[in-house]
Every structure is written in C-alpha cells, then in structure tokens.
Scaffold this active site. Sequence first.
Site, mmCIF file in Angstrom:
data_model
loop_
_atom_site.group_PDB
_atom_site.id
_atom_site.type_symbol
_atom_site.label_atom_id
_atom_site.label_comp_id
_atom_site.label_asym_id
_atom_site.label_seq_id
_atom_site.Cartn_x
_atom_site.Cartn_y
_atom_site.Cartn_z
ATOM 1 N N CYS A 50 0.798 -1.230 0.000
ATOM 2 C CA CYS A 50 0.000 0.000 0.000
ATOM 3 C C CYS A 50 0.827 1.275 0.000
ATOM 4 C CB CYS A 50 -0.941 -0.013 1.197
ATOM 5 S SG CYS A 50 -1.812 -1.579 1.310
ATOM 6 N N HIS A 67 -3.260 8.293 6.146
ATOM 7 C CA HIS A 67 -3.495 7.028 5.453
ATOM 8 C C HIS A 67 -4.936 6.589 5.750
ATOM 9 C CE1 HIS A 67 -2.384 3.428 3.345
ATOM 10 N NE2 HIS A 67 -2.641 2.648 4.376
ATOM 11 N N HIS A 71 -9.680 2.406 -0.569
ATOM 12 C CA HIS A 71 -8.230 2.244 -0.449
ATOM 13 C C HIS A 71 -7.715 1.676 -1.774
ATOM 14 C CE1 HIS A 71 -4.275 1.550 0.749
ATOM 15 N NE2 HIS A 71 -4.422 0.707 1.757
#
Lengths: 393, 89, 351
Positions: free
Chosen positions: A157, A287, A322
Amino acid sequence: MKGIAVTGMGVISSIGHHLSENLEALSSSKSGISFPEILQTTHTHLPVGEIKFNNTELSEILNLPKTQAYTRAALLGTFAVKELLKNLGWEKFPEETGFISGTSVGGIDATEKHFKQYAANSENNRFIQAQHPGFTTEKIAEYFELNSVVTNISTACSSSANAILVGARMIQCGRLKRVIVGGTDCLTKFTLNGFNSLKILSSNPCKPFDDRRDGLNLGEAAAYLMLEADDLVQNKPIARISGFGNANDAFHQTASSQNGEGAFLAMEKALKIAGLEKSQIDYINAHGTGTLNNDLSESMAIQRFFGEDIPLFSSTKAYTGHTLGAAGALEAIFSILSISENKIFPNLNFAEAMQETGYSPVSIIRKANLRHVLSNSLGFGGNCTSLIFSKDE
Amino acid sequence: MISPMSDLHIELKASIIEQLNLEDINLDEIENDEPLFGDGLGLDSIDALELIVLLEKDYGIKLNDPQQGKEIFNSINTMAAFIEKNRTK
Amino acid sequence: MNRVFINGIASISAQEDAVVENGNVALYSENNIAALDKNYKSIIAPMMLRRMSKAVKMGLWTSLNALKEAKIEIPQNIIFGTGKGCLQDTEKFLVQMLDSREGLLSPTSFIQSTHNTIGGQIALHLKCNAYNMTYSQNSNSFETAILDAMMKIGSGESENALVGGVEENADIITDFENFDGQLKQEKISNLVLLNSTTSGTIIAESAHAFVFTSKPNKAYAELLDVEIRLNCELENLNSWIFQFLDTYKLTSKDIGFVIMGNNGDARYDNYYKALQDSIFKETPQIAYKHLVGENNSISSYALWLASQIFKLNKISEVFKLNDIDMVNPKYALIYNQYLGKNHSLILLENA
C-alpha cells in the site's frame, strides 16, 4: 530544502476520470463508493471505489489494438499518464524522461481470469507475463515511448508513495532531470478476497477515524506526477516535494504496531529533510483506511510525533476507497490540490471521535492557507512512507 | 463437562498443527490448559484468523467479530468447550 | 560522491558456491530448477520458519550471512529486487480462491503474497526500522535496488545497505511459462544450454544478498555504476556501452572480464553474441545462466560471481565463453537483458 518541482498531474479514480472531476468531487463531498459492477465477483455486497469503464472501453479510449496485453492496471495507468501529458500541454514526453511506477498486484486480474485457460496455443497466453508488476510498468512506458530509467516499486500500500520518494531522490542527486512518478492498481478478486479473509473489509461505506469504524473499502485508481529539476522548469511549479521519509515498522507482517513506530519514524525523516518545524505542517492527509488497527496506530504515531498541537487532518479514503499501490500517488495529488485550492477536503462519514484519542478529523470542507501538507502511506510488510508537499514560494 | 482426552481435543490439536504449519510440534506437546497465544504455544494474530477459518470450515461456527476469538482461543479446553456448545456440524 | 564497496556476499542458487573454483557442476536437464536447500533451521526460529515460503527463507538466509560477513548487525537500508515476488503464496491463495469460487479462505498465503514480504520479513527478523524498499521490474529489479543503494551511500546519506535479489518458482504459475515461449520445450542438459538454437530458456530459483558500504576494508569490489534501460536496439548497444564506460574514462580494452547473460534463447542471445564478436572480442568472457538458470533477479548471481572472481583472481573453465586468459582484472562489466528488454550494465572495479 527548496523541494523538487511538481509540474504536472494526471489522475483517474472512482470520483473522476480527469483532474478537474476529482477536484469537483472532493470539493462537493461526493464519494465514489458503489457496489462492484465491472469486477466480476460473488461479493457483490462489498462496497468498492470502482471506475465505471470496462477494459474494452478503456482500450478503445486509448486506441489499443485488439491483441494488446494491457491488464486493467496498465490501462488505468496509461489513461492517467495520458491525462498528465494533456495537462502539461505537451505532444509527447521528451527523451530521457524517467518513469517510476508503483503497483501492488500488477496484472493479477488477468491471471485470475485466465488461470484455468492457459494452455499451449491459447490466445490468452500473452497475459502470462502480465501478472508481474514490472510488466504493467513496461506497457505504460512503451505506450509513451519512455526509454530512460523505467522501473517499478512494489511495497504493497505504500508502492506509489515510494515511487514519488525515489523519483524525487533521483532528481535530487542528479540521476534524472525529469521523471514521471506515481502508481496504478485495479480492483481484483485476489485483493477483494484477500482483504475479506483478513476480516477488514466493511460492508458499509468506510468511516476513517470514527469510533465505530469497521473496516476499509477497496478502490482502484491511477495517479501520476511530473517531477522536474529546476533548470528544466518552464512554468511555475504546481507545488514542491519538500520532504520524504521511509521506515519500516518491523512489528508484524500486516498489522501496525500499537505506537505506530514505523509511521512515526517516516514522518520524522520527512520533516528533517524538509527542514521544517512540526508546527509548520498545516494539514495531514492521513493514510486512514478505516480499519480498527490502522487508524488507531496512525493516530498514536501522530500523537507521539506532534504532541499537544496536532495539525488538522483527514483521510480521503471514504471518497475513493483504499486504492492500494495507487493510494500514495492519488493522495499526493489530493494533497497538492489542497495546497493549490487552499481547501481541506473532508473526512466523509465521520461521526464520533475514537475513544482512545478523542481526535476529530476535518469533516466538512474547510478553507485554509496551506503551505505544507504531510501525506502518510502505510502498508503490509511494515512499509511506511511520509511525503511533504509545499507551496512553491 | 467433556473429558479432557476426548476425541474433540485430539482432533483439534491435530487440525491446529496442520492448519498452522506447526510441523515440529507433536500432539502431546500441546497441553489442554496451556495458553495458545503469547507465552504458551506462541501463536499470533495471523493464527487467530486461521483458527476462525478452522471453526467455520470444520464445525460450521461463524465468528463475525475477530475480537470474539480472544476468549475462545485461550486454550484447547476453551476452544473445545465453545465448539461443543455451538457446533452445527 | 562517496564510494560504494561490496563487503559481504551470500548466495543460494542451483549450484554450490565452490563451483566458481572447482568447476563441479550440478547437472540438470529440466527447464524448471529448484535452488539447493540450506539449513534454514539453523538460523531461523521454527515459529517464524513455519510460514515462510522459499523466497522469504532464501532472502533471509542470504541476508543474515552477508551481514555476518560484513560484520554489520543492523543495516541502514534494506533494498530488494524481485520480479516475481512471493509466487508460491500468490499461487496458493489464487488456487484456493478459484477452487472455492471465492468461498471461505485462509488468509496466511494472502498476507505473504505481496512482493515486499521478503524485505518486510528481513526487517522483522532484524527488528530493523530502517529504509525498506522493494523493486519489481522484470530483469531490472535487482539493478534498481543497486541503483537505489548507490544513491543512498553515494550521497553520504547512509554508510551501508543490505541489497538483494530473490526469485522462487511455483508449481502452476511457473509452469505457464511453457505456454508463452519463455521456457525450452525440449529436454536439454544445462551444460550445453548456451549452444542451443531453439527458443526459450531454463528457469531456476535463486537468492543473493550483499552488504554495500562506504568503507573499502577487505571489500570484494568497488561498485562504480549501474544503468538500466527498458529497450535498446541491437545496433545501439555498442554506443550505449561506450558512453557508459566513457563516463569513467574507460574503453572496452580496460575491462578485465565481462559477464554476459546468455541464456540459450536463440531469439535474444544475439545481443550478447554481438558484443562477444565485437567490442569484447579480446576480453575474457564469462557466462553463468547455463549453470544457475534464468530468472528476473539472476543478475545478482553475476554480481556475486564478479565479487568472487576479484577475490580469487581465477575462475573455473565451465564459466568461460572464450579462451582468453584473465590477468589481474581491474575492471569488470556485467551486461544483462531478458527477452530483449530491461537491459542493464553494472561496472565494478577491483578493490
């Protein structure tokens, strides 16, 4: 440091196919979360940030031949780099333009589709190599005839945040004069089922930093930025990358440590390189995935790092989901839009502060003169990266 | 009260060894009342997720909240008791 | 600019380390070769080891050995290259998902399927919070890792870096390479691979780790430079190499030995043959893929081999492509590409 000039941006996400559409959605609190229509999955009840073009449509928009071996991440990546080129107002990228792209799963969507069909003389065999992340990057590079440093980063990620970091360092040390950095990842059954098996997908629109958050939504996106050495810059840069830091949490393969050590160290390094005081950070694009573990750990890291005076912060994951390997670059663009528009885009779906911290993110759009914005990307394998974007002054 | 040497206890130990790749550990090395996590057997949060899969696959018990696992997976005894009470297969 | 030296090295491949000196070659005739096994239990705790795929085990084993040799406990950077990453866990999760039609899935293999699992597990084992990066660019994955480490040390930002390249094979996904022309369809002894006139190559697992430092003490070699390019027309290859060497005021005559990436694929070995017959005609030429196979990070074997050659000042006959004797080499060049793409040059100097 003065910072590396960002001179162009290109993006496609579930909230818009162009930069202007993304900005409009962000400014009007319009989320891109829906149910999967393009992705063929049995988990149709799981909300996702899906781009409503199928692969054939993307391929036609890009004028690719029918026999192409572009997987969805390569198609989205090519689309976004084409947007970048258009936004720069250029015909083509100059020779010796580098390309550093981040992707977590590359072309696994092709593998999961054709896995049972690969055989001698199958016409799908052109996708066998396409599984691997580097192939995605090669396809995008070849579309634009990029042939200098062409490489790919795959740190889950934080992939595209790291692509930005490495590109900035290459310009800083004179290895490249001009480099396209960013990343691409598409929705796949592999990742949807993977995150589902970890029991961290929400069946509702995600609620980052909310006390009752119950998981993340996956999304897909591609986002790229043009970085140039100062002696090449012709127009005023959109913003500058003034700091970057990469550290490893070294705690667990997937979970973040309770005190967010990796994120703490990444922020610390980024600030040091930027030569900024903590108080100079005006806003954090967190995040903030919406999982119990990430949001708590990241909050702890922010609390430990900033102490009493925590900057304004929000997560934009509730807009786009995401987007894994693309998230760092997507949120870099959102951070830069925040700076250039003097706006903090809100953390959607937020109602109640986490009991452990009592912190509330910015939850309605807010005007603010932003000089320095910090963007965090945290991932599997403990990879943590923080980037600082600054107004070009 | 089920006997500590019940088939279920032995079956559980065998499936845990298999599912969690504990190939160096023998059945009789896992005590019924020994903590599975932390200082006992030393399992971690990834193992906890695997145990949730095991409950659903072998005994038809669905745990929606991973937090529930903490008490259930305390030891072989607590797991066996929970399974006895809730199994659907 | 600070200089960059290679101080610790470790290898796992389809051959024993000693083959460099004794030429005792392990023979293979299949197109998919496993790396030799190591005693992983001796350095990795069983509770950690139980979940590790081969790539992670090999990456960790070579890292620990390279660090030990360089006498460094915790590196300042962990930078890895892997083109195909954790294929075994990826395949395990994929098969489970497809066979169950997205049913109940066990998460462990998904968790370990990401390419950065290797670098992440090394960090976890060492409790190392340092800079951690994973490049995955086909046959230029390891080269980009070198480039990154050179920028880190060269700029003075760091004193050392742990750098590696790792590839594992999986049962089904690696087997797919039989269908798209990547692998040889006929059985062929690895010893004669480089004479092959057919397409395809043989694929093998491998892992290599290096400790780069800014200190020359007892170094194997000095890393001068690395350059990567996605595409290179055959007719431009010579001029690219000339240009690259010229930066260091070198010509092809200064190169004490050149390590070529010939892999027996008749479609693409012409890149190497063009160099063998032209600018490096009078240079000792060395090949290695007939011994250790091809993979996306196998140029890390070439760097390991070059380090060994500088240290031993000799090389077994089985590696030689021509009869020219190597005499106290000062510089070495490594050239590699895969399927005519992702070309790289690595330049080394005897330390």
